[in-house]
Design a protein around this motif. Structure first.
Motif, short mmCIF file in Angstrom:
data_model
loop_
_atom_site.label_atom_id
_atom_site.label_comp_id
_atom_site.label_asym_id
_atom_site.label_seq_id
_atom_site.Cartn_x
_atom_site.Cartn_y
_atom_site.Cartn_z
N GLU A 1 -7.02 -8.88 -13.09
CA GLU A 1 -7.27 -7.64 -12.37
C GLU A 1 -7.66 -6.52 -13.33
OE1 GLU A 1 -3.12 -6.90 -10.83
OE2 GLU A 1 -3.45 -5.01 -11.90
N ALA A 2 -8.45 -5.61 -12.82
CA ALA A 2 -8.81 -4.39 -13.56
C ALA A 2 -8.86 -3.26 -12.55
CB ALA A 2 -10.15 -4.56 -14.25
N THR A 3 -8.62 -2.05 -13.04
CA THR A 3 -8.48 -0.92 -12.11
C THR A 3 -9.34 0.26 -12.54
OG1 THR A 3 -6.65 -0.04 -13.41
CG2 THR A 3 -6.08 -1.54 -11.62
N TYR A 4 -9.51 1.18 -11.62
CA TYR A 4 -10.15 2.47 -11.94
C TYR A 4 -9.48 3.56 -11.13
CZ TYR A 4 -12.62 2.69 -7.49
OH TYR A 4 -12.90 2.78 -6.14
N ARG B 1 -4.40 -11.36 -2.77
CA ARG B 1 -3.27 -12.13 -3.30
C ARG B 1 -2.69 -13.06 -2.22
NH1 ARG B 1 1.85 -9.90 -2.84
NH2 ARG B 1 3.53 -10.75 -4.11
N TYR C 1 -10.08 -3.02 -8.62
CA TYR C 1 -9.64 -2.18 -7.51
C TYR C 1 -9.30 -0.75 -7.91
CZ TYR C 1 -4.81 -3.34 -9.01
OH TYR C 1 -3.65 -3.51 -9.71
N ASP D 1 2.27 6.61 -6.75
CA ASP D 1 1.25 7.59 -7.13
C ASP D 1 1.78 9.02 -7.06
OD1 ASP D 1 -0.50 5.54 -7.52
OD2 ASP D 1 -1.58 5.81 -5.63
N ILE E 1 -6.99 2.28 -8.12
CA ILE E 1 -5.54 2.28 -8.31
C ILE E 1 -4.89 3.32 -7.39
CG2 ILE E 1 -5.64 3.82 -10.33
CD1 ILE E 1 -3.40 0.73 -10.05
N ASP E 2 -4.81 2.95 -6.14
CA ASP E 2 -4.11 3.76 -5.14
C ASP E 2 -3.76 2.85 -3.95
OD1 ASP E 2 -6.45 3.38 -3.75
OD2 ASP E 2 -7.05 5.49 -3.74
N ALA E 3 -3.37 3.48 -2.85
CA ALA E 3 -2.91 2.69 -1.70
C ALA E 3 -4.01 1.78 -1.15
CB ALA E 3 -2.41 3.63 -0.61
N ALA F 1 0.85 -1.20 0.00
CA ALA F 1 0.00 0.00 0.00
C ALA F 1 0.88 1.25 0.00
CB ALA F 1 -0.92 0.01 1.22
N ARG G 1 -4.45 -1.11 -3.58
CA ARG G 1 -3.29 -2.00 -3.52
C ARG G 1 -3.30 -2.80 -2.22
NH1 ARG G 1 -1.25 -4.04 -7.41
NH2 ARG G 1 -1.18 -2.00 -8.41
N SER G 2 -3.76 -2.17 -1.15
CA SER G 2 -3.83 -2.87 0.13
C SER G 2 -4.79 -4.06 0.03
CB SER G 2 -4.29 -1.89 1.21
OG SER G 2 -4.20 -2.47 2.47
N THR H 1 -7.49 5.02 2.87
CA THR H 1 -6.10 4.57 2.88
C THR H 1 -5.16 5.57 2.19
OG1 THR H 1 -6.92 2.31 2.82
CG2 THR H 1 -4.58 2.63 2.36
N PRO H 2 -5.49 6.06 0.98
CA PRO H 2 -4.55 6.98 0.34
C PRO H 2 -4.31 8.23 1.16
CG PRO H 2 -6.64 6.93 -0.85
CD PRO H 2 -6.68 5.81 0.15
N TRP I 1 -5.81 -5.48 -2.78
CA TRP I 1 -5.23 -6.38 -3.80
C TRP I 1 -4.21 -7.31 -3.14
CZ3 TRP I 1 -0.15 -7.04 -5.33
CH2 TRP I 1 0.09 -7.65 -6.55
N VAL J 1 -4.73 2.14 -15.81
CA VAL J 1 -6.19 2.05 -15.79
C VAL J 1 -6.65 1.89 -17.24
CG1 VAL J 1 -8.33 3.30 -15.29
CG2 VAL J 1 -6.38 3.54 -13.74
N PRO J 2 -7.51 0.96 -17.57
CA PRO J 2 -8.23 0.01 -16.71
C PRO J 2 -7.47 -1.27 -16.42
CG PRO J 2 -9.01 -0.19 -18.95
CD PRO J 2 -7.98 0.89 -18.96
N GLN K 1 2.50 1.62 -3.36
CA GLN K 1 1.58 2.22 -4.34
C GLN K 1 1.45 3.73 -4.09
OE1 GLN K 1 -0.22 0.45 -6.88
NE2 GLN K 1 -0.61 2.52 -7.61
N ALA L 1 -6.20 -0.75 6.03
CA ALA L 1 -4.89 -0.97 5.39
C ALA L 1 -3.82 -1.31 6.42
CB ALA L 1 -4.48 0.26 4.60
#
Lengths: 253, 454
Positions: B245-248, B232, B218, A80, B220-222, A73, B225-226, B149-150, B228, A106-107, A76, B176
Motif C-alpha cells: 500500500e501507498a498513500t497520499y 482487503r 489510497y 484524522d 489517507i482519510d475515511a 472508515a 480507508r473505506s 466520505t471524509p 482499502w 504518507v507515502p 480513520q 462508504a
C-alpha cells in the motif's frame, strides 16, 4: 568639597567587592538556571508523555465500538481528527494480530514501525528517516484483545516548547542579574563617595595642614565614619603642627 | 427550478422560518460552528425577489421546515473549490438539469425545488459547519448531494444528534459504509453502489485473469480507508492479502509528484494497483507509474471523477494513450454514451437544454464542465429519484413522512436497466457496478478483462 576631592576615585578598595558581587550573582543565576532547565525539562517532558498517553488512551477507548462494528472508515476519520492536536505527527491502530487498521503515514508506513512490536504500550523514542524524531506511546484497545492505538509526538516540537519555557525562565533570571549588578554598583559607588572625599581631604591635609579653610570642610560635619576620620586626620595634622585640637574631636570620640 | 445565473441573498434564509441565532447554535452544543468566511455563497433558485424564489412574502406562507407554498428547499454542501471541485460541479450540474426540468413543468405539487448551496472544498470541518447552517439557520427540508466520505462521515453524527428533527441525507456521492450501516445508516439514503461492491468487482475480475498480487494506492482519510477495507475484504474471500500500500494526503494536485508512492509499490511487485482517490492525485499516480515503469493495470473507483482524470492524463499530449492504456475505471451508473438507455437519453437532452453551471460565487477557481460525465449522470439520477420521493409525500410534504415515502419506492423504474427499491433494511437503491476502459479518448465498457489485461 574642594575641587581636589572630585578627582580622587576609590578603585582598588571595592574592586574585589565588585568581582565578588558579580561572582555571587553569576553563581546564583547559573545554579538557578541549571535547576530551572532541569525542572522545566523534566516536568514538561513528563507532562507531554502523560498528555500523549492520555490521547492514545482516548483514541483506544473511542475505537472500541468502531472496531467491533468493523467500520474502518469511521476509525480513520477518528484518527484524522486527533492529528490536529499540536505536536502529534502520526497515529496508527493495529489489530490484535498486528495488522494496520488505520494510520496517518504518507507515502507509506515506515519500515521501523512495520518491524516494531505493535502490542507494546511502553513509551519509545523513534527516529524515522525523512520524518524526524518522535516519542511514541501505545494504549491497548479493549485490554489489548482488540488491538493497540499508537501515537507519535514530534520530539522537536516538544523540545521547542521546553526550550521556549526555559528561555523565558532564564530571561527573567538574567534580567534580575543585570538589575542586581547595576544596583550593587550603584550602592558600592554610594559607599565609595565619602571615602573618596576623605581621601582627597587627607591629601590636602598632607600637603598643607596649616590652611585655615581645611577646618571648614563639609566632610568634617558628617556624622559617620568618614566624618570621624576626617576630624581625626585634621586633629593629627594640627597636633603635629603644634596647634590645638581640631573642632569636635575630643567630644565626639 | 431555474438556477441559471440567479443568485439568492446570503442570509435570506431567515425568511423561511424562525431565525436561528448564534445563541441557539451554542445551546445545541456547537458554539464552535460559527459561519466560516469562505462558506460565503449561497444560491437559491428562482432569481430572488424578481422570480419569487427567495422572499417569503413573495413565496407565500411558510409550512414545515424548508417548505413553503411555492418551494421546497434542499441543502447542499459539496466540493466546488479545490483540487476536487470537478466532483461537486458535475454532480450539481446533473441534478440541476433534472430539477430545472421539474420546475419548468410545475414543480412538485406546485412547489419549485430550490437548492441552498455551500462549498466545503471537500474538507470535513467546513462541511460540518455548512451542515449546521443548513439545518439550524436555513432550515432546509433535507440534505442532498453531499460529496465525499471524509465529509459525510463527519456529518452523520450531527444527523444522529438531531434525529428528532427527521432530517435525512439523500444520495451522497460516496460509497462508504458508515452511512449504510449502524449506528448512522438510519439517517441517510443511498442510491449508488457501495465502495465494497466496487472494490469487490475489481478484485474479483482481476483475480479471475490471474492478477492476484493487488496493491492499493489510497487517500489517507475515511474515503481511502473505506476503499482499502473493501479491497482487503474482497482479497480475503480469495485467500489473498494486500500486496502493498501507498498513500497520499487529501488535496494533492496533479502537479505534485507521486514517485515515492510508485517506488513503494514497485517494491512489492504488484500485478495490479487499485486507486482509492480523487482525480488529481490518481492521475498523478498513473502518470508517474507509467513514467517509472510500473506497467500494470491501474483501477479507479467511481468517485475518482473519470472525465477529469482522463482530461489530466491526455490533454495536450501527442501520445494521448500513453497514460491511459492500463486504466480501469469502476462506475456506479451506466455509460452516458449508451443512448439505448432511456434515462441516458433524457439526461443528454436535459443537459443540452439547460446546460446548468455552478454559480459564479462558488467557482473561485476555473473549472470547465463536461458536456456529459458519469458524475453529472449520477447527479441526474439522484435528482430524478428524489423528485419521485417528493411527489410521494403528497400535497403537504413533511419531514416526518420522508422515510415512509422512500420505503414506498419498490421496483421503481429510474430509466436504467436496474429497478430501484428501498425498505427499512435496504437503504441503498442501486447495486450495479460497471467497468470501463479508455478507448480513443473516452470511456467505453470493459467487456473482456482477459483480452485486455491478461
Amino acid at each position: 568639597m574642594s575641587s581636589a576631592s572630585s578627582g580622587v576615585r576609590i578603585r582598588r578598595l571595592f574592586q574585589k567587592t565588585r568581582f565578588g558581587i558579580f561572582a555571587v550573582f553569576g553563581l546564583i543565576v547559573l545554579s538557578t538556571s541549571i535547576l530551572c532547565i532541569y525542572t522545566v525539562d523534566t516536568e514538561l517532558t513528563a507532562e507531554y508523555e502523560i498528555n500523549i498517553q492520555n490521547i492514545a488512551k482516548t483514541i483506544a477507548d473511542s475505537s472500541v465500538g468502531i472496531l467491533l462494528n468493523r467500520d474502518l472508515a469511521t476509525l480513520q476519520s477518528l484518527v484524522d481528527q486527533f492529528l490536529d492536536v499540536q505536536g502529534i505527527e502520526y497515529i496508527y491502530i493495529t489489530s490484535e494480530s498486528g495488522e494496520f487498521l488505520a494510520h496517518t503515514f504518507v507515502p507509506g508506513i515506515p519500515e521501523e514501525i512495520l518491524a516494531s512490536d505493535h502490542g507494546s504500550t511502553e513509551p519509545v523514542e523513534r527516529s524515522l528517516p525523512g520524518m524526524g524524531d518522535f516519542i511514541e506511546v501505545g494504549s491497548p484497545i479493549l485490554a489489548g484483545v482488540a488491538g493497540t492505538a499508537h501515537v507519535g509526538m514530534d520530539l522537536d516540537v516538544v523540545a521547542l516548547k521546553i526550550q521556549r519555557a526555559i528561555g523565558q525562565q532564564v530571561y527573567l533570571i538574567s534580567v534580575i542579574l543585570v538589575l542586581g549588578v547595576l544596583a550593587s554598583i550603584w550602592f558600592v559607588n554610594l559607599a565609595a563617595k565619602p571615602l573618596a572625599e576623605l581621601l582627597a581631604y587627607a591629601v590636602e591635609l598632607a600637603r598643607d595642614g596649616e590652611r585655615e579653610d581645611l577646618a571648614d570642610r563639609e566632610i568634617l560635619s558628617r556624622d559617620d565614619e568618614a566624618g570621624h576620620l576626617a576630624r581625626l586626620f585634621l586633629h593629627v595634622a594640627r597636633q603635629g603642627a603644634g596647634r590645638g585640637p581640631a573642632p569636635g574631636v575630643g567630644g565626639r570620640e | 427550478m431555474s438556477m441559471e445565473g440567479s443568485i439568492g441573498q446570503d442570509g435570506g434564509s431567515e425568511n423561511w422560518g424562525p431565525q436561528v441565532t448564534r445563541k441557539s447554535l451554542m445551546r445545541g452544543g456547537l458554539a464552535a460552528l460559527l459561519v466560516a468566511p469562505w462558506t460565503a455563497s449561497t444560491l437559491g433558485a428562482g432569481g430572488g425577489r424578481e422570480s419569487g424564489g427567495q422572499d417569503a412574502e413573495a413565496s407565500g406562507r411558510t409550512r414545515g421546515a424548508g417548505v413553503t407554498d411555492d418551494e421546497i428547499v434542499l441543502g447542499v454542501s459539496a466540493a466546488f473549490s479545490g483540487p476536487s471541485r470537478g466532483l461537486g460541479a458535475e454532480l450539481y450540474r446533473g441534478a440541476t438539469a433534472y430539477f430545472n426540468h421539474v420546475n419548468a413543468n410545475g414543480g412538485i405539487e406546485g412547489r419549485r425545488i430550490t437548492l441552498k448551496l455551500y462549498d466545503d472544498g471537500y474538507q470535513p470541518d467546513p462541511c460540518v459547519q455548512n451542515t449546521m447552517r443548513l439545518m439550524l439557520e436555513d432550515k432546509v427540508f433535507l440534505l442532498f448531494g453531499y460529496v465525499g466520505t471524509p465529509t459525510v462521515t463527519r456529518v452523520l453524527p450531527i444527523l444522529k444528534k438531531f434525529q428528532n428533527e427527521d432530517i435525512f441525507l439523500f444520495f451522497p456521492f460516496t460509497g462508504a459504509q458508515p452511512q449504510r450501516e449502524p449506528p448512522y445508516g438510519d439517517f441517510a439514503f443511498n442510491l449508488r453502489a457501495s465502495y465494497n461492491q466496487e472494490t469487490a468487482g475489481l478484485v474479483d475480475n482481476l483475480i479471475r485473469i490471474g492478477k492476484r498480487r493487488i496493491a492499493v494506492f489510497y487517500q489517507i482519510d475515511a474515503y481511502g480507508r473505506s476503499g482499502w477495507a473493501g479491497v482487503r475484504a474482497a482479497l480475503q474471500k480469495h485467500g489473498e492479502k494486500l500486496a502493498g500500500e501507498a498513500t497520499y494526503s487529501r488535496g494533492e494536485k496533479f502537479t505534485g509528484s507521486m514517485r515515492k508512492q510508485v517506488e513503494i509499490l514497485q517494491g512489492v511487485s504488484p500485478d495490479a494497483v487499485i486507486c482509492i482517490g480523487a482525480y488529481a492525485a490518481c492521475a498523478g499516480f498513473a502518470r508517474d507509474a507509467v513514467d517509472l515503469g510500473l506497467d500494470v493495470p491501474i483501477a479507479n473507483l467511481s468517485f475518482v471523477g473519470s472525465e477529469n482524470l482522463l482530461k489530466l492524463l491526455t490533454e495536450g499530449r501527442e501520445d494521448a494513450g500513453k497514460y491511459t492504456r492500463q486504466l480501469i475505471n469502476s462506475q456506479v451508473v451506466p455509460s452516458y454514451e449508451d443512448t439505448s438507455i432511456p434515462a441516458v437519453r433524457e439526461y443528454r437532452e436535459l443537459m443540452a437544454r439547460h446546460d446548468p453551471q455552478v454559480p459564479e460565487e462558488l467557482t473561485r477557481e476555473e473549472y470547465t464542465p463536461f458536456a456529459h460525465s458519469f458524475g453529472s449522470l449520477e447527479g441526474f439520477l439522484n435528482a430524478r429519484l428524489l423528485a419521485e420521493i417528493l411527489r410521494r409525500l403528497g400535497p403537504n410534504p413533511d419531514r416526518a413522512g420522508l422515510e415512509e415515502a422512500v420505503f414506498s419506492v419498490r421496483d421503481f423504474d429510474l430509466g436504467i436497466s436496474e429497478k430501484v427499491s428501498f425498505g427499512p433494511d435496504r437503504r441503498q437503491g442501486l447495486q450495479s457496478v460497471y467497468h470501463t476502459v479508455v478507448e480513443e479518448g473516452r470511456f467505453v465498457p470493459l467487456d473482456d478483462w482477459g483480452a485486455r489485461f491478461a
